[in-house]
Scaffold this motif. Structure first.
Motif, PDB file in Angstrom:
ATOM      1  N   THR A 143       0.656  -1.113  -0.186  1.00 54.66           N
ATOM      2  CA  THR A 143      -0.155  -0.008   0.153  1.00 54.66           C
ATOM      3  C   THR A 143       0.931   1.330   0.170  1.00 54.66           C
ATOM      4  N   PRO A 148      -3.786   1.221   5.432  1.00 52.01           N
ATOM      5  CA  PRO A 148      -5.090   1.726   5.151  1.00 52.01           C
ATOM      6  C   PRO A 148      -6.019   1.437   6.552  1.00 52.01           C
ATOM      7  N   CYS A 152      -7.179   4.997   7.221  1.00 55.43           N
ATOM      8  CA  CYS A 152      -8.664   5.266   6.576  1.00 55.43           C
ATOM      9  C   CYS A 152      -9.737   4.875   7.576  1.00 55.43           C
ATOM     10  N   ASN A 158      -9.727  -1.515   0.103  1.00 57.95           N
ATOM     11  CA  ASN A 158      -9.697  -1.099  -1.352  1.00 57.95           C
ATOM     12  C   ASN A 158     -10.456   0.307  -1.639  1.00 57.95           C
ATOM     13  N   GLY A 159      -9.672   1.090  -1.110  1.00 55.36           N
ATOM     14  CA  GLY A 159     -10.329   2.643  -0.873  1.00 55.36           C
ATOM     15  C   GLY A 159      -9.891   3.256  -2.243  1.00 55.36           C
ATOM     16  N   PRO A 160      -9.999   4.566  -2.389  1.00 53.48           N
ATOM     17  CA  PRO A 160     -10.829   5.502  -1.501  1.00 53.48           C
ATOM     18  C   PRO A 160     -12.555   5.195  -1.683  1.00 53.48           C
ATOM     19  N   SER A 164     -14.255  10.392   0.064  1.00 52.26           N
ATOM     20  CA  SER A 164     -13.053  11.344   0.053  1.00 52.26           C
ATOM     21  C   SER A 164     -13.397  12.693  -0.917  1.00 52.26           C
ATOM     22  N   CYS A 177      -7.390  11.640   3.886  1.00 45.43           N
ATOM     23  CA  CYS A 177      -7.877  10.645   3.353  1.00 45.43           C
ATOM     24  C   CYS A 177      -6.722   9.674   2.965  1.00 45.43           C
ATOM     25  N   TRP A 179      -6.426   6.695   1.753  1.00 45.71           N
ATOM     26  CA  TRP A 179      -6.606   6.047   0.246  1.00 45.71           C
ATOM     27  C   TRP A 179      -6.080   7.127  -0.636  1.00 45.71           C
ATOM     28  N   ILE A 182      -2.291   6.916  -0.351  1.00 42.23           N
ATOM     29  CA  ILE A 182      -1.815   5.686  -0.850  1.00 42.23           C
ATOM     30  C   ILE A 182      -1.837   5.725  -2.291  1.00 42.23           C
ATOM     31  N   TYR A 183      -2.989   6.180  -2.993  1.00 43.13           N
ATOM     32  CA  TYR A 183      -2.951   6.432  -4.246  1.00 43.13           C
ATOM     33  C   TYR A 183      -1.652   7.421  -5.054  1.00 43.13           C
TER      34      TYR A 183
ATOM     35  N   ARG B 178     -10.951   2.806  -9.793  1.00 42.79           N
ATOM     36  CA  ARG B 178     -11.567   2.308  -8.767  1.00 42.79           C
ATOM     37  C   ARG B 178     -12.678   1.473  -9.091  1.00 42.79           C
TER      38      ARG B 178
END
Ligand code: SF4
Ligand code: SF4
Lengths: 222, 311
Positions: A143, A148, A152, A158-160, A164, A177, A179, A182-183, B178
């Motif tokens: 991650t 997370p 989170c 498996n976000g966000p 968000s 946020c 996530w 993380i992204y 996503r």
């Protein structure tokens, strides 16, 4: 490290108001770093209690001490010849220290003097934030080095989520946020391919869901 | 998209007609007549009726009980399920329960944080998230297996849905990513967050089409009529992840108070008309929050009534 905050003075006063001999026991570990329960805070609390008893026109003996670590027996043992002199101890260690002291001094009243909050970092002096929930099976490698579970608000794997908003968590604009972080980090690291792969349901048995946890390191035991 | 379950919603989507769904919110009491009444209000205008699951974390009659009621009335319910309040045992148990009554549609959601609701001091669960719930129901349906490994014979025949919010952070591209992840997990239809920024939605759909994702999942565009300018402002400022452009607030606020509801409905109808033309849009999901009686009029004026009768 473990982060804690001092309990409100009124709450501690309420715990000890009927005693006359009270020891305030700080810890030189984590709670010293976050300035919640080290020697300095033990001294401050002891003076406040002395003032309270003086103003109430009562004789009381309030002492303070700080131990290297309250989560280890050899340091807690340093109190063995002092305990008899007190009606109660207010431990300023984290919840582990308070409990370990109570385990060792079974017939002594041991109260907590801090609220133990989380595993976190010092962003600045007086500003601490959570980073880890000790889930027992670290997934930071997947991650982008951002957790997370701790970061989170819905511990999504498996976000966000759809809440968000401009980098902020749906529950509070002051919370980033996790996530989105993380992204962005996966993007920076060139690992965005991870992002579109569904992460399976987590095995929570190593987290608190598996019951009280224990580590047995045979390699370290003699 | 072929028909793989007994779901009437899936059949409508597969027929190539624009599908129409709407939702009903259960009451905050044990009054079963409320759902019956709301169901009757909209039943002839929609292909399926979502029942929300303790939406905005406010405790209400459970979605499952309401869905069973609608099913017994001969209607086509969509069981909304959030992972906030139930662990994998309870979720799978409810899926089996729903399927045992012939409920064939599910919407898999993580759910709002309980901080928003009427029990902010509760513990949450979040054992699974929405994507893992999609995986779970797919596994139950296609493999006849529970997460714990137990194999069973009578499988839940669910048409699997989820939500998507093109307007949440950090950007449209990530929102498409996503959604791609939900598709990889097995989602078959999507009901989007309420759309007010049509340009951004079109950008989202373009990215979907570019990646061919619109062939893999049916997108139902989310429409929520605004009751007045107060609601428009509230949604603009207070609902995280929702985008209400200033022009929309100005438009609703630009007419006298007693005409604002009408203007909100006209806007919703115009939005549907415009979105019908967007490639990849396979239908509409009308969320008229505690305003279910307006749903038939919107659907009628948008040219989506009468509903096609499929054999
Ligand atoms: S994955 Fe688990 S161990 Fe790793 S940081 Fe998060 S909570 Fe801590
Ligand atoms: S906004 Fe981000 S941090 Fe907050 S619950 Fe959603 S995904 Fe988690």
């Amino acid at each position: 490290m473990i982060k804690a905050v001092p309990k409100p003075l009124e709450e501690v006063l309420d715990l000890v108001k009927d005693f006359t001999k009270v020891l305030i026991a700080g810890c030189d570990g984590c709670v010293t770093v976050c300035e919640a329960g080290g020697l300095k805070e033990a001294k401050v609390l002891a003076s406040a209690l002395r003032l309270y008893f003086t103003q109430a026109g009562r004789q009381a003996q309030i002492d303070e001490i700080s131990l290297t670590r309250q989560c280890e027996k050899e340091y807690l043992a340093q109190l063995s010849d002092k305990m008899d002199a007190y009606d109660a101890v207010v431990s300023l260690a984290c919840g582990c220290g308070v409990q370990y002291m109570a385990e060792m001094y079974n017939n002594k009243i041991i109260y907590p003097g801090v609220d133990t909050c989380f595993l976190g970092v010092n962003e600045e002096r007086g500003l601490y934030s959570e980073r880890c929930q000790a889930c027992g099976r670290c997934i930071l490698a997947e991650t982008g080095g951002i957790c997370p579970i701790a970061r989170c608000s819905k511990r999504m794997l498996n976000g966000p989520c759809g809440g968000s908003d401009a980098g902020r968590c749906e529950i509070n604009k002051d919370i980033p946020c996790g996530w989105e972080l993380i992204y962005e980090r996966l993007k920076t690291l060139g690992q965005l391919d991870r992002f579109e792969k569904p992460v399976d349901p987590k095995d929570w048995t190593t987290s608190r869901d598996g019951g009280p946890r224990k580590i047995v390191r045979e390699d370290l035991r003699i | 998209m072929s028909v793989t379950t007994p779901s009437k919603l899936q059949k409508m989507i597969a027929s190539g007609n624009l599908a129409v769904t709407s939702e009903v919110g259960p009451p905050r009491s044990a009054d079963g007549a409320v759902i019956e009444h709301k169901g009757n209000l909209i039943k002839d205008y929609v292909d399926a009726i979502n029942v929300t699951d303790n939406q905005t974390s406010v405790c209400r009659v459970c979605s499952l009980a309401c869905c069973i009621r609608l099913k017994l009335m001969g209607l086509e319910p969509v069981l909304q399920m959030v992972t906030r309040d139930r662990n994998r045992i309870a979720l799978q148990s409810d899926i089996l329960g729903a399927a045992s009554f012939g409920i064939n549609n599910m919407l898999c959601l993580t759910g709002d944080h309980q901080h928003f609701g009427d029990h902010p001091t509760c513990a949450n669960v979040f054992d699974l998230d929405s994507i893992q719930l999609i995986q779970t129901v797919k596994m139950m349906r296609d493999e006849g297996r529970l997460l714990g490994g137990f194999e069973f014979a009578v499988r839940p025949q669910m048409f699997i849905g989820a939500a998507a919010n093109p307007f949440a952070g950090p950007n449209v591209a990530m929102r498409v990513s996503r959604l791609a992840k939900k598709v990889a997990a097995g989602v078959q239809f999507i009901q989007t967050q309420c759309i007010y920024n049509l340009d951004k939605f079109k950008e989202f759909m373009k990215l979907m089409v570019d990646r061919g994702l619109h062939e893999k999942v049916a997108i139902l565009a989310g429409i929520t009529p605004l009751k007045n300018v107060g609601m428009a402002k509230y949604m603009q400022k207070r609902v995280p992840g929702l985008e209400v452009p200033d022009s929309v607030v100005r438009r609703i606020g630009g007419v006298p108070k007693e005409k604002q509801a009408e203007e909100g409905i006209t806007l919703a109808v115009e939005q549907i008309q415009e979105l019908k033309e967007v490639e990849g849009v396979r239908g509409f999901h009308i969320m008229a929050i505690e305003w279910e009686e307006k749903v038939p009029g919107i659907i009628d004026r948008a040219g989506l009534y009468p509903r096609p009768q499929l054999a």
